[in-house]
Design a protein around this motif. Sequence first.
Motif, PDB file in Angstrom:
ATOM      1  N   PRO A 271      37.409 -25.822 -24.054  1.00 46.08           N
ATOM      2  CA  PRO A 271      36.398 -25.472 -25.065  1.00 46.08           C
ATOM      3  C   PRO A 271      35.311 -26.543 -25.163  1.00 46.08           C
ATOM      4  O   PRO A 271      35.558 -27.730 -24.913  1.00 46.08           O
ATOM      5  CB  PRO A 271      37.214 -25.394 -26.365  1.00 46.08           C
ATOM      6  N   GLU A 272      34.122 -26.099 -25.536  1.00 43.34           N
ATOM      7  CA  GLU A 272      33.022 -27.036 -25.723  1.00 43.34           C
ATOM      8  C   GLU A 272      33.355 -28.026 -26.838  1.00 43.34           C
ATOM      9  O   GLU A 272      33.866 -27.636 -27.896  1.00 43.34           O
ATOM     10  CB  GLU A 272      31.739 -26.288 -26.068  1.00 43.34           C
ATOM     11  N   VAL A 273      33.071 -29.284 -26.593  1.00 50.02           N
ATOM     12  CA  VAL A 273      33.291 -30.323 -27.593  1.00 50.02           C
ATOM     13  C   VAL A 273      31.950 -30.642 -28.256  1.00 50.02           C
ATOM     14  O   VAL A 273      30.970 -30.925 -27.567  1.00 50.02           O
ATOM     15  CB  VAL A 273      33.884 -31.591 -26.948  1.00 50.02           C
ATOM     16  N   PRO A 274      31.873 -30.602 -29.577  1.00 54.05           N
ATOM     17  CA  PRO A 274      30.603 -30.884 -30.251  1.00 54.05           C
ATOM     18  C   PRO A 274      30.044 -32.256 -29.878  1.00 54.05           C
ATOM     19  O   PRO A 274      30.802 -33.226 -29.685  1.00 54.05           O
ATOM     20  CB  PRO A 274      30.979 -30.828 -31.744  1.00 54.05           C
ATOM     21  N   ASP A 275      28.729 -32.336 -29.774  1.00 50.38           N
ATOM     22  CA  ASP A 275      28.073 -33.586 -29.381  1.00 50.38           C
ATOM     23  C   ASP A 275      28.462 -34.742 -30.291  1.00 50.38           C
ATOM     24  O   ASP A 275      28.642 -35.878 -29.834  1.00 50.38           O
ATOM     25  CB  ASP A 275      26.549 -33.411 -29.402  1.00 50.38           C
ATOM     26  N   GLU A 276      28.583 -34.460 -31.581  1.00 49.85           N
ATOM     27  CA  GLU A 276      28.877 -35.555 -32.513  1.00 49.85           C
ATOM     28  C   GLU A 276      30.283 -36.117 -32.288  1.00 49.85           C
ATOM     29  O   GLU A 276      30.527 -37.315 -32.502  1.00 49.85           O
ATOM     30  CB  GLU A 276      28.725 -35.091 -33.960  1.00 49.85           C
ATOM     31  N   VAL A 277      31.204 -35.267 -31.839  1.00 49.74           N
ATOM     32  CA  VAL A 277      32.559 -35.737 -31.533  1.00 49.74           C
ATOM     33  C   VAL A 277      32.527 -36.614 -30.288  1.00 49.74           C
ATOM     34  O   VAL A 277      33.138 -37.692 -30.247  1.00 49.74           O
ATOM     35  CB  VAL A 277      33.526 -34.556 -31.346  1.00 49.74           C
TER      36      VAL A 277
ATOM     37  N   LEU B   5      40.904 -33.888 -27.375  1.00 44.94           N
ATOM     38  CA  LEU B   5      42.009 -33.973 -28.329  1.00 44.94           C
ATOM     39  C   LEU B   5      41.491 -33.938 -29.764  1.00 44.94           C
ATOM     40  O   LEU B   5      42.037 -33.231 -30.633  1.00 44.94           O
ATOM     41  CB  LEU B   5      42.802 -35.254 -28.080  1.00 44.94           C
ATOM     42  N   LYS B   6      40.438 -34.692 -30.034  1.00 44.80           N
ATOM     43  CA  LYS B   6      39.897 -34.771 -31.391  1.00 44.80           C
ATOM     44  C   LYS B   6      39.296 -33.430 -31.822  1.00 44.80           C
ATOM     45  O   LYS B   6      39.442 -33.006 -32.971  1.00 44.80           O
ATOM     46  CB  LYS B   6      38.823 -35.865 -31.455  1.00 44.80           C
ATOM     47  N   ALA B   7      38.632 -32.742 -30.891  1.00 40.75           N
ATOM     48  CA  ALA B   7      37.936 -31.509 -31.238  1.00 40.75           C
ATOM     49  C   ALA B   7      38.864 -30.302 -31.333  1.00 40.75           C
ATOM     50  O   ALA B   7      38.624 -29.392 -32.135  1.00 40.75           O
ATOM     51  CB  ALA B   7      36.839 -31.227 -30.217  1.00 40.75           C
ATOM     52  N   THR B   8      39.918 -30.283 -30.500  1.00 43.44           N
ATOM     53  CA  THR B   8      40.770 -29.089 -30.425  1.00 43.44           C
ATOM     54  C   THR B   8      42.170 -29.277 -30.990  1.00 43.44           C
ATOM     55  O   THR B   8      42.870 -28.294 -31.251  1.00 43.44           O
ATOM     56  CB  THR B   8      40.919 -28.627 -28.964  1.00 43.44           C
ATOM     57  N   GLY B   9      42.581 -30.550 -31.129  1.00 41.34           N
ATOM     58  CA  GLY B   9      43.951 -30.803 -31.551  1.00 41.34           C
ATOM     59  C   GLY B   9      44.956 -30.596 -30.443  1.00 41.34           C
ATOM     60  O   GLY B   9      46.168 -30.654 -30.676  1.00 41.34           O
ATOM     61  N   ARG B  10      44.463 -30.372 -29.223  1.00 38.27           N
ATOM     62  CA  ARG B  10      45.343 -30.140 -28.066  1.00 38.27           C
ATOM     63  C   ARG B  10      45.014 -31.126 -26.967  1.00 38.27           C
ATOM     64  O   ARG B  10      43.858 -31.520 -26.781  1.00 38.27           O
ATOM     65  CB  ARG B  10      45.173 -28.710 -27.532  1.00 38.27           C
ATOM     66  N   SER B  11      46.035 -31.499 -26.207  1.00 41.43           N
ATOM     67  CA  SER B  11      45.832 -32.393 -25.070  1.00 41.43           C
ATOM     68  C   SER B  11      45.027 -31.683 -23.985  1.00 41.43           C
ATOM     69  O   SER B  11      45.169 -30.476 -23.754  1.00 41.43           O
ATOM     70  CB  SER B  11      47.181 -32.820 -24.491  1.00 41.43           C
ATOM     71  N   LEU B  12      44.183 -32.449 -23.316  1.00 39.68           N
ATOM     72  CA  LEU B  12      43.452 -31.920 -22.166  1.00 39.68           C
ATOM     73  C   LEU B  12      44.416 -31.359 -21.128  1.00 39.68           C
ATOM     74  O   LEU B  12      44.084 -30.415 -20.396  1.00 39.68           O
ATOM     75  CB  LEU B  12      42.595 -33.033 -21.556  1.00 39.68           C
ATOM     76  N   ALA B  13      45.632 -31.896 -21.091  1.00 37.13           N
ATOM     77  CA  ALA B  13      46.631 -31.444 -20.123  1.00 37.13           C
ATOM     78  C   ALA B  13      46.972 -29.974 -20.301  1.00 37.13           C
ATOM     79  O   ALA B  13      47.257 -29.263 -19.321  1.00 37.13           O
ATOM     80  CB  ALA B  13      47.888 -32.296 -20.238  1.00 37.13           C
TER      81      ALA B  13
ATOM     82  N   GLN C 174      34.789 -42.800 -18.708  1.00 42.72           N
ATOM     83  CA  GLN C 174      34.409 -41.395 -18.728  1.00 42.72           C
ATOM     84  C   GLN C 174      35.617 -40.494 -18.968  1.00 42.72           C
ATOM     85  O   GLN C 174      35.575 -39.597 -19.818  1.00 42.72           O
ATOM     86  CB  GLN C 174      33.725 -41.013 -17.408  1.00 42.72           C
ATOM     87  N   ARG C 175      36.699 -40.729 -18.240  1.00 47.42           N
ATOM     88  CA  ARG C 175      37.865 -39.847 -18.371  1.00 47.42           C
ATOM     89  C   ARG C 175      38.611 -40.073 -19.679  1.00 47.42           C
ATOM     90  O   ARG C 175      39.130 -39.122 -20.273  1.00 47.42           O
ATOM     91  CB  ARG C 175      38.787 -40.029 -17.157  1.00 47.42           C
ATOM     92  N   VAL C 176      38.681 -41.311 -20.132  1.00 51.55           N
ATOM     93  CA  VAL C 176      39.316 -41.582 -21.414  1.00 51.55           C
ATOM     94  C   VAL C 176      38.518 -40.928 -22.547  1.00 51.55           C
ATOM     95  O   VAL C 176      39.087 -40.294 -23.443  1.00 51.55           O
ATOM     96  CB  VAL C 176      39.445 -43.105 -21.646  1.00 51.55           C
ATOM     97  N   THR C 177      37.189 -41.068 -22.487  1.00 50.21           N
ATOM     98  CA  THR C 177      36.347 -40.439 -23.504  1.00 50.21           C
ATOM     99  C   THR C 177      36.517 -38.928 -23.493  1.00 50.21           C
ATOM    100  O   THR C 177      36.640 -38.296 -24.554  1.00 50.21           O
ATOM    101  CB  THR C 177      34.871 -40.797 -23.266  1.00 50.21           C
ATOM    102  N   ARG C 178      36.537 -38.346 -22.320  1.00 47.91           N
ATOM    103  CA  ARG C 178      36.685 -36.892 -22.210  1.00 47.91           C
ATOM    104  C   ARG C 178      38.008 -36.434 -22.832  1.00 47.91           C
ATOM    105  O   ARG C 178      38.039 -35.494 -23.630  1.00 47.91           O
ATOM    106  CB  ARG C 178      36.637 -36.494 -20.731  1.00 47.91           C
ATOM    107  N   ALA C 179      39.094 -37.102 -22.470  1.00 49.43           N
ATOM    108  CA  ALA C 179      40.405 -36.696 -22.978  1.00 49.43           C
ATOM    109  C   ALA C 179      40.501 -36.858 -24.487  1.00 49.43           C
ATOM    110  O   ALA C 179      41.004 -35.972 -25.192  1.00 49.43           O
ATOM    111  CB  ALA C 179      41.499 -37.507 -22.285  1.00 49.43           C
TER     112      ALA C 179
END
Length: 290
Positions: A115-121, A167-175, A158-163
């Motif tokens: 899912p798209e992550v909001p810019d502010e997140v 997680l913060k936006a969806t409550g689910r792990s990127l995994a 980059q990858r840590v920020t993405r993950a």
Amino acid sequence: MARKRAVLIAGPTASGKSALALAKARELGGAIVNTDALQVYDGLRLVTARPGDADLAQAPHRLYGTIDPATRFSTGDWVRAAERIIAEAGDRPLIFAGGTGLYFESLIKGFAEVPEVPDEVVAEVEREVAGLDRDERGRLIAARDPVIAARLKAPDPQRVTRALAVLKATGRSLATFQDAEHAPLLEGWEVERLVLNPEREVLRERIARRFVAMLEDGAAEEVEAFVARGLDPSLPAMKAIGVREIGDWLAGRCTREEMVARAVTATRQYAKRQRTWFRSRMADWIWVES
């Protein structure tokens, strides 16, 4: 019936991907599809080494300079754009050229729709990660998302920020999204997979020469106009190598020699990270000395 044909050309920056893609396009009568995360943005043709007018006139090019840099063009956005190009290709061969590994993986292995992550997140997480070194990033991602931490070969920003942003936006792990990948975009196609691999010193020299040539062609004026837009510094396009370095020089914060040295060093470090990724994830591709 003959299968549709695609040629995938990966490699570190300055390895000669665009030249080979153009040669392949002329040979096969194909179209070239940008497979680089920064060359999609408008406004930085020189700094991101997008093909020039002479190259564009020799073969159809897709997804080059088509996105406003004020937006965040995600991997999912690229996948959806590539899907449309593939669907509309007909019998024309497609040559995918660039340096973004995840784009190539979506072509041949599938893509995890996140899912798209909001810019502010994203911006909030970027600020949290910005001051951390490698070990601190590793501890942070391990504490918050141990499953993803176990999958990361290196906790790069980059990858840590993405993950963490997912997680913060969806409550689910990127995994959880990665484990539900879609089918490969080029499923059923005949695919030639190439990684360009210049000798280390050859690549280092090319990077230095190319940056000086960019400056001679007007990269400083390009960056000056780009920075004048006042875009959010956290946007992907603002992080293109050369934007900050040239911007600092134009603002009098460093000398020209310091600016060139910083930009060349940053580009060489980026090329090294690309090589590491390709060796890890593309070992079964055809590696070509270039």
